[in-house]
Design a protein around this motif. Structure first.
Motif, mmCIF file in Angstrom:
data_model
loop_
_atom_site.group_PDB
_atom_site.id
_atom_site.type_symbol
_atom_site.label_atom_id
_atom_site.label_comp_id
_atom_site.label_asym_id
_atom_site.label_seq_id
_atom_site.Cartn_x
_atom_site.Cartn_y
_atom_site.Cartn_z
ATOM 1 N N VAL A 81 2.376 -2.012 10.823
ATOM 2 C CA VAL A 81 1.813 -0.769 10.315
ATOM 3 C C VAL A 81 1.750 -0.878 8.799
ATOM 4 O O VAL A 81 2.737 -1.240 8.157
ATOM 5 C CB VAL A 81 2.680 0.449 10.726
ATOM 6 N N THR A 82 0.577 -0.592 8.256
ATOM 7 C CA THR A 82 0.414 -0.617 6.803
ATOM 8 C C THR A 82 0.052 0.792 6.329
ATOM 9 O O THR A 82 -0.505 1.584 7.084
ATOM 10 C CB THR A 82 -0.690 -1.600 6.362
ATOM 11 N N PHE A 83 0.377 1.082 5.083
ATOM 12 C CA PHE A 83 0.055 2.373 4.485
ATOM 13 C C PHE A 83 -0.734 2.148 3.210
ATOM 14 O O PHE A 83 -0.378 1.296 2.391
ATOM 15 C CB PHE A 83 1.329 3.166 4.158
ATOM 16 N N HIS A 84 -1.816 2.897 3.069
ATOM 17 C CA HIS A 84 -2.627 2.847 1.853
ATOM 18 C C HIS A 84 -2.708 4.261 1.291
ATOM 19 O O HIS A 84 -3.252 5.158 1.942
ATOM 20 C CB HIS A 84 -4.037 2.330 2.159
ATOM 21 N N PRO A 85 -2.143 4.480 0.099
ATOM 22 C CA PRO A 85 -2.193 5.823 -0.483
ATOM 23 C C PRO A 85 -3.622 6.205 -0.852
ATOM 24 O O PRO A 85 -4.446 5.341 -1.180
ATOM 25 C CB PRO A 85 -1.317 5.705 -1.723
ATOM 26 N N SER A 86 -3.895 7.507 -0.812
ATOM 27 C CA SER A 86 -5.213 7.983 -1.235
ATOM 28 C C SER A 86 -5.325 7.828 -2.751
ATOM 29 O O SER A 86 -4.322 7.661 -3.449
ATOM 30 C CB SER A 86 -5.390 9.452 -0.854
ATOM 31 N N ASP A 87 -6.541 7.890 -3.249
ATOM 32 C CA ASP A 87 -6.747 7.806 -4.698
ATOM 33 C C ASP A 87 -6.005 8.937 -5.403
ATOM 34 O O ASP A 87 -5.408 8.739 -6.461
ATOM 35 C CB ASP A 87 -8.239 7.875 -5.034
ATOM 36 N N LYS A 88 -6.025 10.117 -4.792
ATOM 37 C CA LYS A 88 -5.338 11.274 -5.369
ATOM 38 C C LYS A 88 -3.835 11.014 -5.469
ATOM 39 O O LYS A 88 -3.214 11.292 -6.495
ATOM 40 C CB LYS A 88 -5.615 12.495 -4.492
ATOM 41 N N MET A 89 -3.253 10.453 -4.421
ATOM 42 C CA MET A 89 -1.819 10.140 -4.414
ATOM 43 C C MET A 89 -1.503 9.059 -5.444
ATOM 44 O O MET A 89 -0.547 9.173 -6.199
ATOM 45 C CB MET A 89 -1.381 9.689 -3.021
#
Length: 100
Positions: A81-89
């Motif tokens: 499982v990978t996580f990619h933060p939003s641009d806002k985050m």
């Protein structure tokens, strides 16, 4: 000094901000986390707008080495499982890091 964000801390935050009893706040959190987990187990992406996106990726089998013995081994295929933060985050985190 920072504290780890645990389920108990999240339950307290829900209780304090929304005013729900601890039992209801805990139930709400468990429902959300269980749904996220179920979607990921099914191989679906989970996106929370303004926060980020979790993906399930398939890793192929590959040759490796036991770091203790040096013995060659085959690393089996698996899902991660990978996580990619939003641009806002990402912008928010970078702004607070620059202010620190």
């Amino acid at each position: 000094m920072s504290t780890t964000l645990t389920k108990d801390v999240l339950v307290e935050m829900i209780r304090d901000k929304v005013g729900y009893p601890v039992k209801e706040a805990k139930d709400i959190l468990e429902i959300i986390l269980e749904d996220v987990k179920l979607k990921l187990e099914q191989g679906e992406d989970v996106k929370i707008s303004g926060f980020g996106k979790w993906n399930v990726k398939e890793k192929r089998s590959r040759p490796g080495r036991n770091p203790h013995t040096g013995e060659k081994i085959q690393i089996s295929s698996r899902k991660v499982v990978t996580f990619h933060p939003s641009d806002k985050m990402r912008d928010s985190v970078n702004k607070s890091a620059a202010n620190a």
